[in-house]
Design a protein around this motif. Structure first.
Motif, PDB file in Angstrom:
ATOM      1  N   ASP A  42       6.209  -6.113  12.690  1.00  0.00           N
ATOM      2  CA  ASP A  42       5.830  -5.133  11.676  1.00  0.00           C
ATOM      3  C   ASP A  42       4.738  -5.645  10.754  1.00  0.00           C
ATOM      4  O   ASP A  42       4.581  -5.161   9.636  1.00  0.00           O
ATOM      5  CB  ASP A  42       7.052  -4.740  10.845  1.00  0.00           C
ATOM      6  N   ALA A  43       3.949  -6.644  11.223  1.00  0.00           N
ATOM      7  CA  ALA A  43       2.966  -7.287  10.346  1.00  0.00           C
ATOM      8  C   ALA A  43       1.944  -6.303   9.801  1.00  0.00           C
ATOM      9  O   ALA A  43       1.457  -6.454   8.698  1.00  0.00           O
ATOM     10  CB  ALA A  43       2.260  -8.420  11.088  1.00  0.00           C
ATOM     11  N   LEU A  44       1.579  -5.314  10.609  1.00  0.00           N
ATOM     12  CA  LEU A  44       0.517  -4.421  10.192  1.00  0.00           C
ATOM     13  C   LEU A  44       0.959  -2.964  10.148  1.00  0.00           C
ATOM     14  O   LEU A  44       0.111  -2.071  10.129  1.00  0.00           O
ATOM     15  CB  LEU A  44      -0.682  -4.566  11.147  1.00  0.00           C
ATOM     16  N   PHE A  45       2.252  -2.690  10.180  1.00  0.00           N
ATOM     17  CA  PHE A  45       2.671  -1.306  10.323  1.00  0.00           C
ATOM     18  C   PHE A  45       3.613  -0.822   9.222  1.00  0.00           C
ATOM     19  O   PHE A  45       4.135   0.272   9.309  1.00  0.00           O
ATOM     20  CB  PHE A  45       3.354  -1.109  11.689  1.00  0.00           C
ATOM     21  N   TYR A  48       3.751  -0.847   2.914  1.00  0.00           N
ATOM     22  CA  TYR A  48       3.160  -1.715   1.890  1.00  0.00           C
ATOM     23  C   TYR A  48       1.777  -2.208   2.315  1.00  0.00           C
ATOM     24  O   TYR A  48       0.827  -2.206   1.523  1.00  0.00           O
ATOM     25  CB  TYR A  48       4.088  -2.893   1.620  1.00  0.00           C
ATOM     26  N   ILE A  49       1.647  -2.625   3.577  1.00  0.00           N
ATOM     27  CA  ILE A  49       0.365  -3.151   4.052  1.00  0.00           C
ATOM     28  C   ILE A  49      -0.703  -2.073   4.026  1.00  0.00           C
ATOM     29  O   ILE A  49      -1.844  -2.312   3.609  1.00  0.00           O
ATOM     30  CB  ILE A  49       0.522  -3.734   5.465  1.00  0.00           C
ATOM     31  N   THR A  53      -4.059  -2.061   1.798  1.00  0.00           N
ATOM     32  CA  THR A  53      -5.337  -1.921   2.491  1.00  0.00           C
ATOM     33  C   THR A  53      -6.187  -0.835   1.848  1.00  0.00           C
ATOM     34  O   THR A  53      -7.391  -1.017   1.621  1.00  0.00           O
ATOM     35  CB  THR A  53      -5.111  -1.594   3.973  1.00  0.00           C
ATOM     36  N   ARG A  54      -5.563   0.303   1.533  1.00  0.00           N
ATOM     37  CA  ARG A  54      -6.306   1.381   0.876  1.00  0.00           C
ATOM     38  C   ARG A  54      -6.819   0.931  -0.490  1.00  0.00           C
ATOM     39  O   ARG A  54      -7.970   1.210  -0.857  1.00  0.00           O
ATOM     40  CB  ARG A  54      -5.418   2.617   0.726  1.00  0.00           C
ATOM     41  N   PHE A  55      -5.961   0.229  -1.241  1.00  0.00           N
ATOM     42  CA  PHE A  55      -6.406  -0.218  -2.559  1.00  0.00           C
ATOM     43  C   PHE A  55      -7.511  -1.269  -2.431  1.00  0.00           C
ATOM     44  O   PHE A  55      -8.449  -1.286  -3.244  1.00  0.00           O
ATOM     45  CB  PHE A  55      -5.226  -0.794  -3.346  1.00  0.00           C
ATOM     46  N   THR A  56      -7.412  -2.143  -1.444  1.00  0.00           N
ATOM     47  CA  THR A  56      -8.457  -3.143  -1.228  1.00  0.00           C
ATOM     48  C   THR A  56      -9.797  -2.478  -0.965  1.00  0.00           C
ATOM     49  O   THR A  56     -10.828  -2.862  -1.552  1.00  0.00           O
ATOM     50  CB  THR A  56      -8.082  -4.052  -0.051  1.00  0.00           C
ATOM     51  N   SER A 222      -2.368  -4.316  -5.704  1.00  0.00           N
ATOM     52  CA  SER A 222      -2.346  -5.506  -4.857  1.00  0.00           C
ATOM     53  C   SER A 222      -3.345  -5.334  -3.720  1.00  0.00           C
ATOM     54  O   SER A 222      -3.632  -4.224  -3.280  1.00  0.00           O
ATOM     55  CB  SER A 222      -0.941  -5.734  -4.284  1.00  0.00           C
ATOM     56  N   THR A 223      -3.864  -6.460  -3.234  1.00  0.00           N
ATOM     57  CA  THR A 223      -4.847  -6.447  -2.159  1.00  0.00           C
ATOM     58  C   THR A 223      -4.309  -7.200  -0.948  1.00  0.00           C
ATOM     59  O   THR A 223      -3.241  -7.823  -1.003  1.00  0.00           O
ATOM     60  CB  THR A 223      -6.158  -7.103  -2.627  1.00  0.00           C
ATOM     61  N   ILE A 224      -5.075  -7.155   0.142  1.00  0.00           N
ATOM     62  CA  ILE A 224      -4.688  -7.864   1.355  1.00  0.00           C
ATOM     63  C   ILE A 224      -4.575  -9.360   1.087  1.00  0.00           C
ATOM     64  O   ILE A 224      -3.702 -10.042   1.631  1.00  0.00           O
ATOM     65  CB  ILE A 224      -5.691  -7.579   2.486  1.00  0.00           C
TER      66      ILE A 224
END
Length: 541
Positions: A42-45, A48-49, A53-56, A222-224
């Motif tokens: 679930d690293a990228l799914f 929260y991620i 990502t959108r905020f980054t 928060s960012t990546i």
């Protein structure tokens, strides 16, 4: 025959630098990946991620737009006003934020824009009930513009100052208005520099870590980079951290690819080296506009630094100056900064020269163009590999050999040199391209090669960008905290690490004094690197 051998050696040296670069980064990533059997499913799914990502993307895009839009008129104003009082100090002030430790810059911004800062105190005095909040997206954007606008402005200014004097004379003879001057003379130069500068600022904002933690205000901002840090520090899930890094690289890599296709290389005009004199700044509107932009830049950059100065002077500076721990930290920081800066400038110069030699018209092939492209991409992509990832990987690699602290100085110098490489490359590459276009044929026809060319032709013409690149790299290394945080020990304590330790132990007065020392040291490096900035390129004594 001698020229052919020299060109071959140049390409081999550039390939060796690129190979060491790739090996250093690759070994660190392999070491992290080898810690577990595979990546987290679930690293990228998870939600929260995708949210971070959108905020980054949002904060990096807005920060880049604001930084570039602010930098262009400031650079034009400085280019049109080459002799106003205090110009050299404004240029040095613009070089200072890049090398400041992020914590120091954030402290100065909070003193001005924070809830109890100067601005909000003035608003409350005027009777306004809603003070400005520096935390959240606004604070992140403000801090990113503070740190990155001066970098973009100096890159644009360097390009504008390389415009031949003959262009301005011809424009004056033709009676071209200011709008036409910008369209036909300045904009082609800025357009060629814009993709590189914007891409660099975007990557710096996308990989921002300390600023987001300090001014983010909570999980909503928060960012990546923060997610990578959490995966390594709290969960110790290296595959997840690598997967997140890959997402970050893919995200910003697509942008860099787009910017590369949009970039246009400006034609380098030939010049006789006459004194540059611009005729487009004499009107009252031009003077008012330039003065406004210069004043805004000075206040925006200078106010937080003055705040750091005031809070630093409130500490017991004499006691800190006599502290043996401060002496050791100062010497360690200076040694690491000088070594990493020299390594970064040397590697960048060799790689730029090798790429130019490989793509020379006489013997350019698809392989040589690929080699040049790999060099350009490597200097950008290193910003996407967080220092915490490199440090953690090399920590794991060196742990079987005993005490990792023995290798700490070399690893920290290497990481700092690589992290400074994108800045150094963007300072040196345009200057070296311009110099080659103006001198390559003449030096070849005269048979000037090797050390003689370096001493009599290259170094005098490139002294200014070399000193600027060296000062930027030293200041950037001086303010580094990421690599030292992993490898620091009692035997290797730098000023940023000592500052962080004093803040963590609530010794705020000492932290303010150390922040002042760091700022002054960065200013000294900046002065040494901008000693010739009072005269634009092309001017003669």
């Amino acid at each position: 025959m001698f020229a052919l051998r020299e060109n071959r050696m140049t390409v081999v040296a550039g390939a060796a630098c690129l190979g060491v670069f790739v090996l250093f980064v690759g070994l660190a990533i392999v070491a992290l990946l080898s810690q577990t059997g595979g990546a987290s499913d679930d690293a990228l799914f998870d939600a929260y991620i995708w949210r971070v990502t959108r905020f980054t993307l949002l904060q990096a895009t807005l920060s880049t737009l604001l930084s570039v839009l602010f930098a262009i008129p400031v650079a034009r104003a400085l280019a049109r006003r080459p002799q106003f009082p205090g110009r050299i100090w404004l240029l040095r002030l613009m070089a200072l934020p890049l090398g400041l430790p992020v914590l120091v810059g954030a402290l100065g911004l909070i003193e001005i824009w924070g809830r109890q800062g100067f601005l909000n105190s003035g608003l409350r005095w005027l009777g306004l009930a809603q003070p400005v909040s520096i935390y959240g997206l606004f604070g992140i954007l403000l801090a990113h513009v503070f740190f990155n606008m001066p970098l973009a402005a100096r890159l644009f200014l360097a390009g504008l100052e390389r415009i031949p004097a003959e262009y301005w004379r011809s424009a004056a003879n033709l009676g071209m208005p200011s709008r036409a001057l910008f369209r036909f003379i300045e904009w082609p130069v800025l357009r060629g520099l814009l993709p590189g500068a914007a891409g660099l600022v975007f990557m710096l904002c996308a990989t921002s870590f300390t600023l987001v933690l300090t001014l983010g205000g909570g999980p909503a901002a928060s960012t990546i980079e923060v997610a990578i840090y959490q995966a390594l520090r709290f969960d110790f899930d290296p595959p997840r951290a690598i997967a997140l890094s890959a997402l970050q690289i893919a995200m910003t890599g697509l942008l860099l690819l787009l910017l590369r296709h949009l970039a246009t290389e400006p034609e380098e005009g030939m010049t006789g080296g006459r004194t540059v004199r611009r005729f487009d700044g004499a009107s009252r509107i031009a003077r008012l506009s330039d003065g406004t932009w210069i004043t805004l830049a000075f206040l925006f950059l200078g106010a937080p630094l003055v705040a750091v100065l005031i809070t630093g002077l409130e500490a017991d500076v004499l006691k800190l100056a006599r502290d043996p721990a401060v002496h050791r930290a100062l010497l360690t920081s200076a040694a690491i900064a000088l070594a990493s800066a020299l390594a970064s400038v040397t590697i960048a110069a060799v790689m730029i020269r090798a790429a130019a030699t490989a793509t020379a018209p006489r013997h350019a092939t698809s392989l040589s163009h690929g080699f040049a492209g790999a060099i350009g991409a490597s200097t950008s992509l290193i910003l996407l590999v967080p220092p915490v990832v490199l440090g953690a990987g090399w920590f794991l690699l060196l742990r079987p050999f005993g005490d990792v602290a023995r290798f700490a100085p070399a690893i920290v110098v290497a990481i700092n040199a690589l992290m400074a490489l994108p800045f150094v490359h963007r300072i040196l590459a345009p200057a070296m391209a311009t110099h080659a276009a103006r001198s390559e044929r003449l030096t070849a026809s005269l048979g000037i090669r090797g050390f003689d060319r370096l001493r009599w032709i290259d170094f005098p013409a490139l002294r200014k960008p070399l000193s600027m690149a060296l000062s930027f790299a030293m200041a950037l290394s001086l303010g580094d905290l990421g690599a030292v945080a992993l490898f620091g020990s009692q035997d290797m304590v730098t000023l940023p690490w000592l500052l962080y330790s004093r803040m963590g132990s609530y010794r705020t007065a000492d932290a303010a004094g150390l922040a002042l020392f760091l700022g002054l040291l960065c200013l000294i490096f900046t002065i040494l690197g901008t000693a010739n900035d009072s005269r634009p390129e092309g001017r003669k004594a």
